[in-house]
Design a protein around this motif. Structure first.
Motif, mmCIF file in Angstrom:
data_model
loop_
_atom_site.group_PDB
_atom_site.id
_atom_site.type_symbol
_atom_site.label_atom_id
_atom_site.label_comp_id
_atom_site.label_asym_id
_atom_site.label_seq_id
_atom_site.Cartn_x
_atom_site.Cartn_y
_atom_site.Cartn_z
ATOM 1 N N ASP A 74 0.807 -1.217 0.000
ATOM 2 C CA ASP A 74 0.000 0.000 0.000
ATOM 3 C C ASP A 74 0.848 1.279 0.000
ATOM 4 O O ASP A 74 0.369 2.354 0.352
ATOM 5 C CB ASP A 74 -0.945 0.019 1.207
ATOM 6 C CG ASP A 74 -0.205 0.032 2.540
ATOM 7 O OD1 ASP A 74 1.017 -0.243 2.554
ATOM 8 O OD2 ASP A 74 -0.847 0.313 3.569
ATOM 9 N N ARG B 280 0.633 1.797 -5.086
ATOM 10 C CA ARG B 280 -0.722 2.189 -5.463
ATOM 11 C C ARG B 280 -0.755 2.782 -6.873
ATOM 12 O O ARG B 280 -1.697 2.553 -7.625
ATOM 13 C CB ARG B 280 -1.294 3.173 -4.443
ATOM 14 C CG ARG B 280 -1.721 2.478 -3.148
ATOM 15 C CD ARG B 280 -2.454 3.408 -2.203
ATOM 16 N NE ARG B 280 -1.531 4.231 -1.436
ATOM 17 C CZ ARG B 280 -1.583 5.541 -1.351
ATOM 18 N NH1 ARG B 280 -2.491 6.224 -2.039
ATOM 19 N NH2 ARG B 280 -0.721 6.198 -0.603
ATOM 20 N N LEU B 281 0.298 3.527 -7.230
ATOM 21 C CA LEU B 281 0.361 4.043 -8.604
ATOM 22 C C LEU B 281 0.518 2.891 -9.593
ATOM 23 O O LEU B 281 -0.142 2.863 -10.639
ATOM 24 C CB LEU B 281 1.523 5.018 -8.754
ATOM 25 C CG LEU B 281 1.769 5.521 -10.188
ATOM 26 C CD1 LEU B 281 0.587 6.334 -10.688
ATOM 27 C CD2 LEU B 281 3.058 6.326 -10.276
ATOM 28 N N GLN C 168 -0.475 -0.084 -9.317
ATOM 29 C CA GLN C 168 -1.712 -0.859 -9.395
ATOM 30 C C GLN C 168 -2.831 -0.095 -10.110
ATOM 31 O O GLN C 168 -3.831 -0.702 -10.513
ATOM 32 C CB GLN C 168 -2.171 -1.239 -7.985
ATOM 33 C CG GLN C 168 -1.228 -2.206 -7.281
ATOM 34 C CD GLN C 168 -1.387 -2.181 -5.770
ATOM 35 O OE1 GLN C 168 -2.359 -1.615 -5.247
ATOM 36 N NE2 GLN C 168 -0.439 -2.772 -5.062
ATOM 37 N N GLY C 169 -2.666 1.210 -10.253
ATOM 38 C CA GLY C 169 -3.692 2.031 -10.887
ATOM 39 C C GLY C 169 -3.129 2.862 -12.012
ATOM 40 O O GLY C 169 -2.153 2.493 -12.659
ATOM 41 N N ASP C 170 -3.743 4.018 -12.227
ATOM 42 C CA ASP C 170 -3.327 4.889 -13.325
ATOM 43 C C ASP C 170 -2.822 6.250 -12.866
ATOM 44 O O ASP C 170 -2.161 6.962 -13.626
ATOM 45 C CB ASP C 170 -4.499 5.100 -14.295
ATOM 46 C CG ASP C 170 -4.915 3.803 -14.973
ATOM 47 O OD1 ASP C 170 -4.019 3.027 -15.336
ATOM 48 O OD2 ASP C 170 -6.127 3.572 -15.114
ATOM 49 N N SER C 171 -3.138 6.633 -11.620
ATOM 50 C CA SER C 171 -2.731 7.950 -11.139
ATOM 51 C C SER C 171 -2.624 7.934 -9.622
ATOM 52 O O SER C 171 -3.101 7.006 -8.955
ATOM 53 C CB SER C 171 -3.726 9.027 -11.576
ATOM 54 O OG SER C 171 -4.998 8.803 -10.995
ATOM 55 N N LEU C 172 -1.982 8.967 -9.088
ATOM 56 C CA LEU C 172 -1.800 9.073 -7.636
ATOM 57 C C LEU C 172 -1.715 10.546 -7.249
ATOM 58 O O LEU C 172 -1.010 11.328 -7.891
ATOM 59 C CB LEU C 172 -0.514 8.359 -7.206
ATOM 60 C CG LEU C 172 -0.133 8.533 -5.737
ATOM 61 C CD1 LEU C 172 -0.950 7.585 -4.862
ATOM 62 C CD2 LEU C 172 1.370 8.308 -5.518
ATOM 63 N N ARG D 236 0.515 10.683 -13.092
ATOM 64 C CA ARG D 236 -0.342 9.736 -13.794
ATOM 65 C C ARG D 236 0.430 9.070 -14.920
ATOM 66 O O ARG D 236 1.439 9.581 -15.411
ATOM 67 C CB ARG D 236 -1.597 10.423 -14.349
ATOM 68 C CG ARG D 236 -1.344 11.368 -15.504
ATOM 69 C CD ARG D 236 -2.634 12.010 -15.962
ATOM 70 N NE ARG D 236 -2.424 12.816 -17.165
ATOM 71 C CZ ARG D 236 -2.537 12.355 -18.401
ATOM 72 N NH1 ARG D 236 -2.851 11.077 -18.605
ATOM 73 N NH2 ARG D 236 -2.340 13.142 -19.434
ATOM 74 N N PRO E 24 -1.764 2.418 -19.708
ATOM 75 C CA PRO E 24 -2.009 1.401 -18.677
ATOM 76 C C PRO E 24 -0.916 0.339 -18.735
ATOM 77 O O PRO E 24 -0.470 -0.059 -19.804
ATOM 78 C CB PRO E 24 -3.370 0.820 -19.068
ATOM 79 C CG PRO E 24 -3.998 1.850 -19.950
ATOM 80 C CD PRO E 24 -2.863 2.523 -20.670
#
Length: 354
Positions: A89, A94-95, A97-101, A172, A176
């Protein structure tokens, strides 16, 4: 009358002489405690511990001999919560695992700024998005194994730091699947963060080392510049087997090398240094690159870039950019070990006599 006048002159001279002796005596008495106090300022404190999957060693001079171990461990814990790929975490995880932070801690933005700068200066030789290729070649949890070209070419489509966009608030990914890994710069940045903490607490003389990356400020307890060793680039060499010694004049230092982190397949050495442009391990004679810069974060990133580009391009880059110094150990065309030191490095360089 003249005799009395002469006596008065003599008495005056003697009186002045005695006054001068008393003044010098009092000055000496006043200066001695100051000298004694200066000696206590050199109280030496050494801290050791674990962080970032490696160890740290911190040495500083403090008249009060304060122990900052707990504070530094807490600081590094927060640092890792921002930039570690091993903490599920963390901000970096987290970035990935996703697309932005959106930034919540103060460490992500500075490392992005420096990464972009070095990426552009080195023509992409330093690239924090190369991590999936490092794993693909077997330097991750999966262990050593050769990969086919199809897998490499597919992952290459996701490699390129220009696929990362950021401002002062957030970061970001433009594609992907892009994966960021700051392992080639985070230790150096962590060294700087600890150094800044010490400086903010009034410590002006210190040496901070995390996993071989260092920053030095001021002098050691002998009043000399802090000195650190560069290991011989030998596969089975001891950690105390030194090739050279560097004195650090308020600078950061990092060393990168291929001589230990590799594996062999059918007699072919597979290096852990992956060229982001080709997706394949580098193949050249550069064995070890030591970089000295204003801070350790820049030295860490540049040392990685030097190992990607090889000896000749590393020398050319240093001469072009000029804001860091290099010490390279390499094999020449005959397989003989040689070294190159940039001009600014030479005055601070020495070699063990044994």
């Amino acid at each position: 009358m003249r005799s009395n006048a002469n006596k008065n002159i003599i008495y005056s001279i003697i009186l002045l002489f005695l006054v001068a002796i008393v003044w010098l005596y009092r000055q000496n008495k006043q200066e001695k405690p100051a000298s004694e106090e200066q000696e206590t300022i050199t109280g030496k404190v050494t801290l050791t511990g674990n962080t970032m999957g490696t160890t740290y060693r911190i040495v500083y001079l403090d008249a009060e001999e304060r122990n900052f171990q707990q504070a530094i461990d807490s600081l590094l814990g927060v640092f890792n919560q921002s930039l570690s790929t091993y903490i599920p975490d963390s901000e970096l995880s987290r970035l990935n695992q996703g697309d932005s932070l959106r930034f919540g801690l103060p460490y992500f933005l500075p490392v992005l700024i420096e990464s972009k700068k070095v990426f552009e200066e080195t023509g992409g030789a330093f690239d924090p998005t190369v991590g999936p290729l490092v794993n693909l070649w077997g330097f991750g949890p999966g262990g050593p194994q050769l990969k086919d070209s199809v897998n490499i070419d597919e992952i290459l489509k996701l490699v390129g730091f220009n696929g990362i966009q950021f401002d002062s608030i957030s970061v970001r990914k433009t594609k992907p699947g892009i994966y960021l890994d700051f392992s080639a710069i985070a230790k150096g940045y962590g060294v700087d963060v600890v150094g800044d903490f010490l400086a903010n607490n009034g410590i002006s003389n210190f040496l901070v080392e995390i996993g071989g990356e260092l920053v030095a400020r001021g002098t050691n307890e002998k009043g000399e510049l802090w000195k650190v060793g560069v290991n011989k680039p030998e596969e089975l060499g001891r950690s105390d087997d030194l090739f050279s010694i560097l004195a650090l004049n308020n600078q950061g230092m990092a060393t990168s090398g291929n001589y230990r982190n590799y594996y062999e397949v059918d007699g072919l050495k597979i290096s852990h240094t992956i060229n982001p442009a080709t997706g394949r391990p580098v193949s050249h004679g550069l064995l070890s690159a030591t970089v000295v810069a204003e801070n350790c974060m820049r030295a860490d990133a540049m040392a990685t870039a030097m190992m990607v580009v090889g000896t000749e391009r590393a020398i050319a880059l240093q001469e072009q950019l000029k804001d860091f110094e290099i010490f390279l150990i390499f094999n020449d065309s005959l397989g003989q070990m040689q070294f190159h030191a940039s001009e600014g490095m030479k005055p601070y360089l020495s070699f063990p006599t044994n």
